[in-house]
Design a protein around this motif. Structure first.
Motif, mmCIF file in Angstrom:
data_model
loop_
_atom_site.group_PDB
_atom_site.id
_atom_site.type_symbol
_atom_site.label_atom_id
_atom_site.label_comp_id
_atom_site.label_asym_id
_atom_site.label_seq_id
_atom_site.Cartn_x
_atom_site.Cartn_y
_atom_site.Cartn_z
ATOM 1 N N GLY A 1 -4.746 13.472 9.140
ATOM 2 C CA GLY A 1 -3.717 13.606 8.096
ATOM 3 C C GLY A 1 -4.344 14.135 6.822
ATOM 4 O O GLY A 1 -5.568 14.257 6.713
ATOM 5 N N ASP A 2 -3.517 14.459 5.822
ATOM 6 C CA ASP A 2 -4.015 14.953 4.537
ATOM 7 C C ASP A 2 -4.652 13.812 3.748
ATOM 8 O O ASP A 2 -4.133 12.693 3.740
ATOM 9 C CB ASP A 2 -2.865 15.538 3.710
ATOM 10 C CG ASP A 2 -2.325 16.828 4.300
ATOM 11 O OD1 ASP A 2 -2.983 17.386 5.204
ATOM 12 O OD2 ASP A 2 -1.247 17.277 3.865
ATOM 13 N N GLU A 3 -5.753 14.123 3.068
ATOM 14 C CA GLU A 3 -6.396 13.109 2.226
ATOM 15 C C GLU A 3 -5.575 12.858 0.962
ATOM 16 O O GLU A 3 -5.512 11.750 0.456
ATOM 17 C CB GLU A 3 -7.815 13.562 1.848
ATOM 18 C CG GLU A 3 -8.784 13.439 3.024
ATOM 19 C CD GLU A 3 -10.203 13.817 2.631
ATOM 20 O OE1 GLU A 3 -10.505 13.804 1.415
ATOM 21 O OE2 GLU A 3 -11.000 14.116 3.538
ATOM 22 N N GLU A 4 -4.930 13.930 0.473
ATOM 23 C CA GLU A 4 -4.097 13.795 -0.733
ATOM 24 C C GLU A 4 -2.837 12.991 -0.399
ATOM 25 O O GLU A 4 -2.141 13.284 0.573
ATOM 26 C CB GLU A 4 -3.696 15.196 -1.215
ATOM 27 C CG GLU A 4 -2.910 15.191 -2.504
ATOM 28 C CD GLU A 4 -2.451 16.593 -2.905
ATOM 29 O OE1 GLU A 4 -1.451 16.689 -3.624
ATOM 30 O OE2 GLU A 4 -3.097 17.577 -2.489
ATOM 31 N N PRO A 5 -2.542 11.946 -1.174
ATOM 32 C CA PRO A 5 -1.343 11.133 -0.878
ATOM 33 C C PRO A 5 -0.070 11.969 -0.981
ATOM 34 O O PRO A 5 0.114 12.718 -1.949
ATOM 35 C CB PRO A 5 -1.365 10.044 -1.957
ATOM 36 C CG PRO A 5 -2.735 10.080 -2.543
ATOM 37 C CD PRO A 5 -3.244 11.468 -2.364
ATOM 38 N N ARG A 6 0.792 11.847 0.023
ATOM 39 C CA ARG A 6 2.043 12.612 0.018
ATOM 40 C C ARG A 6 3.194 11.716 0.443
ATOM 41 O O ARG A 6 2.979 10.703 1.118
ATOM 42 C CB ARG A 6 1.957 13.808 0.975
ATOM 43 C CG ARG A 6 0.869 14.814 0.625
ATOM 44 C CD ARG A 6 1.022 16.067 1.460
ATOM 45 N NE ARG A 6 -0.093 16.986 1.333
ATOM 46 C CZ ARG A 6 -0.252 17.866 0.351
ATOM 47 N NH1 ARG A 6 0.643 17.920 -0.626
ATOM 48 N NH2 ARG A 6 -1.285 18.685 0.324
ATOM 49 N N ALA A 7 4.412 12.099 0.069
ATOM 50 C CA ALA A 7 5.595 11.314 0.438
ATOM 51 C C ALA A 7 6.813 12.223 0.530
ATOM 52 O O ALA A 7 6.870 13.269 -0.114
ATOM 53 C CB ALA A 7 5.836 10.226 -0.602
ATOM 54 N N PHE A 8 7.785 11.810 1.339
ATOM 55 C CA PHE A 8 9.061 12.520 1.431
ATOM 56 C C PHE A 8 9.982 12.133 0.279
ATOM 57 O O PHE A 8 10.694 12.958 -0.266
ATOM 58 C CB PHE A 8 9.766 12.187 2.753
ATOM 59 C CG PHE A 8 9.272 12.995 3.925
ATOM 60 C CD1 PHE A 8 9.701 14.291 4.103
ATOM 61 C CD2 PHE A 8 8.383 12.460 4.833
ATOM 62 C CE1 PHE A 8 9.270 15.049 5.182
ATOM 63 C CE2 PHE A 8 7.938 13.198 5.907
ATOM 64 C CZ PHE A 8 8.380 14.494 6.091
#
Length: 627
Positions: A221-228
């Motif tokens: 997964g991406d290391e940078e935090p992401r959200a919908f």
């Protein structure tokens, strides 16, 4: 006569991805709502891939959230991996995709439903609708219980006359061996609805402990935090990887030599399958020049050993599925925990719906999700929230909310369904949207939050934050137009180090930002950026860089809006219009478009037909049906 239950404003039949959004939308708008489902343990169940999002679909999830829906919030709480796709491409095709913990996704969504005011969750199988004088007044369950309502939303997914097929074996069933809904399908036909038979499929699931991951490529997964969701503030950081492997020559030979055992090719499957999500046997026949196909190994959750073999959807016999798995690197000793299968089901021909998703044949009856001929959880949820909004508004004597094609992918989806129909399970693609530079992942809130607030979904605190963000974006864009960047030695050095061509003359920061290789972060290094949030910086950068293209698309939108503002009377008699081609008369009579714009998108209707229709309406002497 059976049990006479309470009366409701809105009844939602089904609690899949369309049903939960419809029920929550209706209840949150103040309508007393009943949600009936075959099995309370299967609320928001994921019978197919354990994921949410992806190209176009991920943008739909953002749109649902911008309106005030639940899918984005729920996947943010329950995912095991989050990745932004197409990061090397332009903003119009970027999309977020999350791997879900299937069981946790279900339990969290059920908890949300149970805690919602105005919403009652009840287990029961609806077999009939109560219809009087062309108006839906309620439902009747298998046990004979009757529930009255002012509006009913059907979100029955793939359960209508569901039939599972594995090799030469077939039996009546909903997905994952759940109970099918037989009588409701026949009842809809009795009411006069045109139905079609569609098919979808799933791949086998294998035991995590039996996979040799050393032969597969890791997909973290991406290391940078992401959200919908625009409301998410807590991020899951301990992600699980997925893995990539491939089919090979041995796989293809095995399938090709056993096509006679495939129900797809033996004629056993009647339903039309999805073009953009073909089975492995279909892929190998259609793309016989390809030496290999991608196979993704996707964990189904943190507390299970089941792994979803994405890309290996099949209805071949069980013994052959085991042999196929053994030909794939890493799966040579894979233990199959569930066999893949095809499922056939009945769907409604969607041109029988108004753009509000209310049926034309029966008033106060709405339909949403796979019942309308779509595939995918996200497409279902997007329809669900709109059906819920419009059913509640119908009960409240308010006009329906119709999203147009320039406003949302949900608008594209619904307009395609009700205007063009579909002869196969419909999947949303970025190529279906003519204004895709306007319909981006990053700007769903700017497109839809005002509307969510207006209809009562978005709470004041969230709306205030959104308003502040909008103001900051506009203020920063104006400021950058006024700030001048001079070609000082220090500036030129920083540009060179960033791989950017040096300045010849002093220029505005906004003009500099239009260069493809210049980011808002670089402006900050040059001392001309402000301390703004990442979201604001992203919007300033995209809106500045693509201003010319965005302006062109907005001009196209204005032209289409003028066509959409030219309304067509609902009861116009197309067969009385001289000069219209016979095909146009038939198609327009079937779809009954509400505007000239919608009429122009009906397949089989030509520009010359539109010109004749425009002149006819402008003359004012309109022949009406039945008069």
């Amino acid at each position: 006569m059976g049990y006479k239950g309470e009366s409701y404003d809105v009844i939602v039949v089904g609690a899949g991805h369309a049903g939960v959004e419809a029920g929550l939308a209706s209840a949150r708008m103040g309508a007393k709502t009943l949600m009936l489902t075959l099995n309370l343990d299967s609320v928001a169940f994921m019978p197919c891939n354990p994921s949410v999002g992806g190209p176009a679909k991920g943008i739909v999830v953002r749109e649902i959230d911008a309106l005030g829906g639940e899918m984005g919030r729920n996947i943010d709480k329950t995912h095991i991996q989050m990745r932004m796709l197409n990061t090397g491409k332009g903003p119009a095709v970027r999309a977020l995709r999350a791997q879900a913990d299937k069981v946790l996704y279900q339990s969290e969504m059920k908890k949300t439903l149970e805690q919602e005011e105005n919403l009652t969750l009840l287990q029961g199988m609806v077999e009939r609708l109560i219809v009087e004088d062309g108006v839906c007044k309620g439902v009747v369950t298998k046990t004979g219980a009757e529930y009255d309502a002012k509006a009913v939303i059907l979100t029955t997914g793939t359960f209508l006359r569901g039939k599972i097929i594995i090799g030469d074996l077939s039996y009546e069933s909903g997905p994952n061996n759940m109970q099918p809904s037989i009588n409701l399908s026949y009842h809809l036909q009795e009411l006069g609805f045109d139905m079609v038979r569609f098919k979808t499929g799933t791949p086998p699931r294998v035991n995590n402990k039996s996979i040799d991951y050393s032969k597969a490529e890791i997909q973290p997964g991406d290391e940078e935090p992401r959200a919908f969701s625009y409301e998410t503030t807590k991020y899951i950081t301990d992600q699980l990887p997925c893995w990539l492997t491939y089919t090979g020559e041995e796989t293809h030979e095995l399938i090709n030599s056993n096509l006679h055992r495939s129900p797809m090719y033996s004629g056993m499957i009647e339903g039309t399958g999805p073009r953009y999500c073909p089975s492995i046997e279909d892929k190998i026949v259609r793309f016989n020049d390809k030496p290999r196909h991608q196979i993704f190994l996707e964990p189904e959750g943190r507390d299970t050993n089941e792994v979803y073999v994405q890309g290996l959807s099949t209805s071949l016999p069980e013994d052959l599925q085991r042999k196929i798995l053994a030909t794939i690197p890493g799966l040579e000793k894979a233990e199959m925990m569930r066999a893949g299968y095809a499922i056939e089901y009945d769907a409604i021909v969607p041109t029988q719906l108004w753009p509000s998703l209310e049926t034309k044949r029966i008033q106060n009856l709405f339909t949403a999700g796979q019942l309308n001929g779509t595939s995918g959880y996200e497409e279902a949820a997007g329809q669900g929230i709109m059906a819920g909004i419009n059913a509640a508004r119908k009960v409240q004597d308010k006009e329906p909310v119709i999203l147009d094609r320039s406003q949302a992918y949900i608008g594209v989806l619904i307009d395609d369904l009700v205007t063009k129909g579909t002869n196969e399970p419909y999947r949303l693609l970025t190529s279906r949207a003519e204004y895709r530079l306007l319909l981006r992942h990053d700007n769903a809130d700017l497109r839809l939050t005002d509307l969510g607030y207006e209809i009562g979904f978005i709470k004041q605190e969230r709306f205030d934050r959104f308003t502040k963000k909008k103001e900051q974006i506009e203020a920063e864009k104006k400021r950058l137009e006024k700030v001048i960047v001079k070609p000082t030695p220090e500036v030129q050095e920083k540009l060179r180090n960033a791989g950017v061509t040096e300045l010849k003359d002093a220029t505005s920061a906004a003009t500099l930002l239009k260069r493809p290789e210049v980011t808002y972060g670089l402006l900050a290094q040059l001392g001309v950026g402000e301390e703004v949030s990442d979201e604001v910086a992203e919007q300033v950068e995209i809106q500045t860089k693509y201003a010319g293209y965005i302006e062109k698309q907005l001009q196209q939108v204005d032209r289409m809006k003028k066509m959409d503002e030219k309304k067509i009377p609902e009861d116009i008699d197309y067969f009385a219009i001289q000069g219209l081609a016979n095909e146009a008369k038939q198609k327009l009579n079937e779809v009954r478009p509400l505007s000239i714009g919608q009429a122009s998108r009906v397949s089989g209707v030509n520009p010359s037909d539109i010109s004749i229709l425009l002149v006819y309406i402008e003359q004012g002497k309109i022949a009406r049906v039945g008069k």
